[in-house]
Enzyme design. Structure first.
Site, PDB file in Angstrom:
ATOM      1  N   SER A 183       0.830  -1.194   0.000  1.00 44.21           N
ATOM      2  CA  SER A 183       0.000   0.000   0.000  1.00 44.21           C
ATOM      3  C   SER A 183       0.875   1.259   0.000  1.00 44.21           C
ATOM      4  O   SER A 183       1.536   1.540  -0.996  1.00 44.21           O
ATOM      5  CB  SER A 183      -0.963  -0.049   1.190  1.00 44.21           C
ATOM      6  OG  SER A 183      -1.994   0.897   1.050  1.00 44.21           O
ATOM      7  N   HIS A 224      -4.785  -1.518  -3.947  1.00 44.55           N
ATOM      8  CA  HIS A 224      -6.139  -1.922  -3.525  1.00 44.55           C
ATOM      9  C   HIS A 224      -7.142  -1.698  -4.662  1.00 44.55           C
ATOM     10  O   HIS A 224      -8.254  -1.206  -4.455  1.00 44.55           O
ATOM     11  CB  HIS A 224      -6.559  -1.146  -2.279  1.00 44.55           C
ATOM     12  CG  HIS A 224      -5.553  -1.200  -1.169  1.00 44.55           C
ATOM     13  ND1 HIS A 224      -5.072  -2.394  -0.675  1.00 44.55           N
ATOM     14  CD2 HIS A 224      -4.925  -0.208  -0.473  1.00 44.55           C
ATOM     15  CE1 HIS A 224      -4.202  -2.133   0.298  1.00 44.55           C
ATOM     16  NE2 HIS A 224      -4.091  -0.830   0.425  1.00 44.55           N
TER      17      HIS A 224
END
Length: 243
Positions: free
Chosen positions: A134, A170
């Protein structure tokens, strides 16, 4: 022994559910450690949780996992002050640096404040494998999409730029990520780049993408370009599944 070429494995994964700990090591992170090519000794893996304010419980869980994996573990913390006298010496002596997710804007600000932006560039060139999830994926790129500033996703264009591409994370699990990433590339806010579903990763040698990898069966990876008509063009990548 350092990696054969500057190496980054940028992911939307690398950890998994665990029975006795809050989380465990996933195949993507194990692969990053394997890429370091250490033989005859424990891999030296350094963990950074800057993006979540150096959360002590997260760091503690990392050490428990690293012990189970047989790694020589260390961490860099910057709050309330650096935990090491010489950050450069330590990071250049590691085989792998693993960066956790959270606020990529906060991470980049703290790293630059402490000179880690230049240290990581040097470590990358020296063959230290850089990996992360991330925020720990976007940071190596030119920029991406982030919730660092609030629930509404916004662009961030101040990545370290070791990789001249943009990065979407994501991509399948947070509904706003895909359309915003495409919009930002279409309007020129971000350069063309690559995106990962949860459980997928992007392996770069130097600045070139050489392989997309996945630790989840349906996780995909994508290239997103700006088309000649000013719209985004998304192309699925071939993905190699890790066992």
């Amino acid at each position: 022994m350092p990696a054969d070429a500057p190496t980054i494995l940028a992911t939307s994964g690398g950890f998994r559910r665990a029975e006795r700990l809050p989380w465990g090591i996933g195949p993507l992170t194990r692969h990053a450690v394997d890429l370091a090519g250490t033989t005859g000794r424990a891999p030296r893996v350094c963990f950074l949780a800057t993006a979540v304010g150096d959360d002590p419980s997260l760091i503690s869980t990392f050490y428990a996992n690293a012990s189970a994996e047989g790694w020589q573990a260390s961490h860099v913390a910057l709050f309330p002050m650096p935990n090491l006298e010489d950050l450069r010496e330590h990071l250049l002596s590691r085989d792998v640096v693993w960066v956790w997710g959270g606020s990529v804007a906060g991470l980049l600000a703290m790293w630059r404040l402490h000179g880690l932006d230049e240290i990581f560039r040097e470590a990358w060139r020296a063959g230290v494998v850089l990996t992360g999830v991330s925020a720990g994926s976007i940071c190596w790129h030119a920029g991406g999409t982030t919730d660092s500033f609030g629930p509404e996703l916004r662009p961030i264009t101040s990545g370290l730029g070791l990789l001249p591409h943009s990065n979407g994370v994501h991509y399948d699990s947070e509904p706003g990520r895909r359309p915003l990433f495409q919009q930002l590339i279409a309007d020129g806010t971000l350069p063309p780049g690559f995106a990962t579903d949860d459980g997928a990763g992007l392996l770069y040698r130097g600045t070139e993408l050489v392989e997309a990898l996945a630790e989840k069966r349906r996780a995909g990876a994508y290239r997103v370009d700006r088309g000649p008509d000013g719209t985004a063009v998304e192309t699925p990548l071939d993905v190699r599944r890790l066992s």
